[in-house]
Design a protein around this motif. Structure first.
Motif, PDB file in Angstrom:
ATOM      1  N   PRO A  24      -9.298  -1.708   8.654  1.00  0.00           N
ATOM      2  CA  PRO A  24     -10.362  -1.263   7.741  1.00  0.00           C
ATOM      3  C   PRO A  24      -9.764  -0.396   6.634  1.00  0.00           C
ATOM      4  CG  PRO A  24     -10.582  -0.240   9.919  1.00  0.00           C
ATOM      5  CD  PRO A  24      -9.441  -1.193   9.991  1.00  0.00           C
ATOM      6  N   GLU A  25     -10.464  -0.285   5.526  1.00  0.00           N
ATOM      7  CA  GLU A  25      -9.949   0.454   4.367  1.00  0.00           C
ATOM      8  C   GLU A  25      -9.588   1.887   4.715  1.00  0.00           C
ATOM      9  OE1 GLU A  25      -9.051  -0.541   1.341  1.00  0.00           O
ATOM     10  OE2 GLU A  25      -9.504  -2.581   1.984  1.00  0.00           O
ATOM     11  N   SER A  26     -10.369   2.525   5.586  1.00  0.00           N
ATOM     12  CA  SER A  26     -10.087   3.920   5.948  1.00  0.00           C
ATOM     13  C   SER A  26      -8.746   4.046   6.664  1.00  0.00           C
ATOM     14  CB  SER A  26     -11.206   4.468   6.826  1.00  0.00           C
ATOM     15  OG  SER A  26     -11.315   3.705   8.016  1.00  0.00           O
ATOM     16  N   GLU A  27      -8.384   3.050   7.440  1.00  0.00           N
ATOM     17  CA  GLU A  27      -7.099   3.093   8.151  1.00  0.00           C
ATOM     18  C   GLU A  27      -5.943   2.686   7.239  1.00  0.00           C
ATOM     19  OE1 GLU A  27      -5.257   1.670  12.436  1.00  0.00           O
ATOM     20  OE2 GLU A  27      -7.371   1.362  11.998  1.00  0.00           O
ATOM     21  N   LYS A  28      -6.191   1.770   6.300  1.00  0.00           N
ATOM     22  CA  LYS A  28      -5.155   1.355   5.350  1.00  0.00           C
ATOM     23  C   LYS A  28      -4.692   2.524   4.497  1.00  0.00           C
ATOM     24  CE  LYS A  28      -6.238  -3.512   4.542  1.00  0.00           C
ATOM     25  NZ  LYS A  28      -6.662  -4.478   3.535  1.00  0.00           N
ATOM     26  N   GLU A  29      -5.608   3.427   4.177  1.00  0.00           N
ATOM     27  CA  GLU A  29      -5.267   4.574   3.338  1.00  0.00           C
ATOM     28  C   GLU A  29      -4.284   5.525   4.018  1.00  0.00           C
ATOM     29  OE1 GLU A  29      -9.033   6.270   2.419  1.00  0.00           O
ATOM     30  OE2 GLU A  29      -9.571   4.660   1.035  1.00  0.00           O
ATOM     31  N   GLN A  30      -4.174   5.452   5.329  1.00  0.00           N
ATOM     32  CA  GLN A  30      -3.270   6.327   6.074  1.00  0.00           C
ATOM     33  C   GLN A  30      -1.820   5.851   6.014  1.00  0.00           C
ATOM     34  OE1 GLN A  30      -4.743   6.488  10.056  1.00  0.00           O
ATOM     35  NE2 GLN A  30      -6.656   7.471   9.484  1.00  0.00           N
ATOM     36  N   TYR A  31      -1.581   4.618   5.597  1.00  0.00           N
ATOM     37  CA  TYR A  31      -0.242   4.030   5.613  1.00  0.00           C
ATOM     38  C   TYR A  31       0.366   3.974   4.218  1.00  0.00           C
ATOM     39  CZ  TYR A  31      -0.921   2.663  10.438  1.00  0.00           C
ATOM     40  OH  TYR A  31      -1.124   2.695  11.786  1.00  0.00           O
ATOM     41  N   ASP A  32       1.676   4.095   4.164  1.00  0.00           N
ATOM     42  CA  ASP A  32       2.430   3.939   2.929  1.00  0.00           C
ATOM     43  C   ASP A  32       2.719   2.444   2.758  1.00  0.00           C
ATOM     44  OD1 ASP A  32       4.019   4.118   0.733  1.00  0.00           O
ATOM     45  OD2 ASP A  32       5.614   5.282   1.692  1.00  0.00           O
ATOM     46  N   GLU A  33       1.887   1.787   1.973  1.00  0.00           N
ATOM     47  CA  GLU A  33       1.966   0.331   1.839  1.00  0.00           C
ATOM     48  C   GLU A  33       3.293  -0.121   1.229  1.00  0.00           C
ATOM     49  OE1 GLU A  33      -0.403  -3.355  -0.285  1.00  0.00           O
ATOM     50  OE2 GLU A  33      -1.342  -1.393  -0.196  1.00  0.00           O
ATOM     51  N   VAL A  34       3.816   0.623   0.276  1.00  0.00           N
ATOM     52  CA  VAL A  34       5.071   0.241  -0.384  1.00  0.00           C
ATOM     53  C   VAL A  34       6.225   0.279   0.609  1.00  0.00           C
ATOM     54  CG1 VAL A  34       6.703   0.879  -2.189  1.00  0.00           C
ATOM     55  CG2 VAL A  34       4.257   0.981  -2.639  1.00  0.00           C
TER      56      VAL A  34
END
Length: 92
Positions: A24-34
């Motif tokens: 979910p978007e809330s959990e994606k924000e916790q990770y450094d995608e790059v």
């Protein structure tokens, strides 16, 4: 596959990562995608190398190249998965 590795190694293409994409978007924000994409790009380069060894083993009819490629593929998948899911390496 090489194109996929290049895209990921540049830190782009997070939407192509299946497990990350399902968060979910809330959990994606916790990770450094790059950072996650760059690491997965490096894994993809290793997987491409193992596939190259498979092709070379077929071309030169050398079973040892196939065995090395298979061991390399299994090691990359297991160790890469372990590295990603242990600790919080890719959390912000």
């Amino acid at each position: 596959m090489e194109i996929f590795a290049i895209i990921l190694s540049r830190g782009k293409g997070g939407f192509l990562l299946a497990s990350y994409n399902n968060f979910p978007e809330s959990e994606k924000e916790q990770y450094d995608e790059v950072a996650l994409c760059k690491f997965m790009g490096k894994m993809m380069y290793g997987i491409c190398l193992s596939f190259l060894l498979f092709a070379l083993s077929s071309l030169f009819e050398m079973k040892i190249l196939f065995n090395v490629g298979l061991i390399l593929l299994i090691a990359i998948v297991i160790l890469g998965t372990w590295y990603v899911y242990t600790d919080d390496r890719f959390k912000k």
